[in-house]
Design a protein around this motif. Structure first.
Motif: not given
Length: 243
Positions: A26-42
């Motif tokens: 979204g428009r309010t990108s945060t490190a926590e959201r990025v971490a959640d995406i990468l965690r899911t991909r792992i």
């Protein structure tokens, strides 16, 4: 090994696949959201142990700044999913045998407590049923990586029955670590096939409202899984089976 060189783990470059997740920020990108995406991909198996994560490629795929990505890496390093190596970069962690054993002890504590703490039936098992069907369909295609992913989904849905965001968050990290162990095992079919039927038996017990039976099945399941995976992992990495 650079993440851009990974193929056959989800249909092409893992970093390129992340572009599909860009809309989640979204428009309010945060490190926590990025971490959640990468965690899911792992957890989905897109980033195997030992892979170097490229800041340029992942940041470009997700459309986030280098500082945001580095903070996400820091969060996942704290969760023991990534490691930072001086002058080399950030890598997906390679587990020790003791880590695999500890993951299973944590799973038993949490998952059995979730089932034991369920209220009166009926239980909302649609997510569990979907994960069971996903695993069985993958097995019919001889897709044992898909069976592994479905198994992760099954246990995630099982924990979700607690209705606790904190428990869900805890287990997302634990199950992502578990996937790191799955990657290393030489024979994924031998590892995962026995649990297809056992997942269905737990589902059937919960559908019937037999919470105590479901917990007994789950406890035996997790004890057996712990012994089998620790032995298989130790064999694969050349370490002792007893941590």
């Amino acid at each position: 090994m650079d993440v851009t060189g990974v193929s056959g783990t989800g249909g092409g470059s893992a970093a390129g696949d992340l572009a599909d997740d860009r809309a989640l920020l979204g428009r309010t990108s945060t490190a926590e959201r990025v971490a959640d995406i990468l965690r899911t991909r792992i957890a989905e198996g897109c980033f195997p142990p030992g892979v170097r994560l490229s800041e340029e490629n992942i940041g470009g795929a997700l459309g986030v700044s280098r500082n945001t990505l580095r903070e996400a890496f820091r969060l996942l390093t704290h969760e023991r999913l990534l490691v930072h190596e001086l002058n080399r970069g950030v890598f997906v962690r390679v587990l020790a045998v003791g880590d695999v054993d500890d993951i299973h002890r944590t799973r038993r504590l949490v998952e059995c407590a979730v089932v034991r703490g369920l209220g009166q039936p009926p239980y909302a098992v649609d997510g569990l049923a979907a994960a069971v069907a996903e695993g069985e369909n993958a097995a019919r295609r001889d897709d044992w990586r898909g069976v592994s992913t479905a198994n992760i989904h099954f246990h995630r849905e099982l924990v979700a029955l607690a209705g606790s965001a904190r428990t869900d968050e805890l287990m997302r990290g634990v199950l992502a670590e578990l996937r790191l162990a799955f990657h290393v095992v030489d024979d994924p079919r031998a590892l995962h096939e026995p649990y297809l039927q056992r997942n269905r038996e737990i589902l059937d017990a919960l559908r019937a409202g037999e919470r105590a039976q479901a917990e007994r099945l789950l406890a035996r399941y997790l004890d057996d899984s712990r012994a089998r995976l620790v032995a298989a992992y130790a064999h694969a990495v050349g370490g002792p089976a007893s941590p």
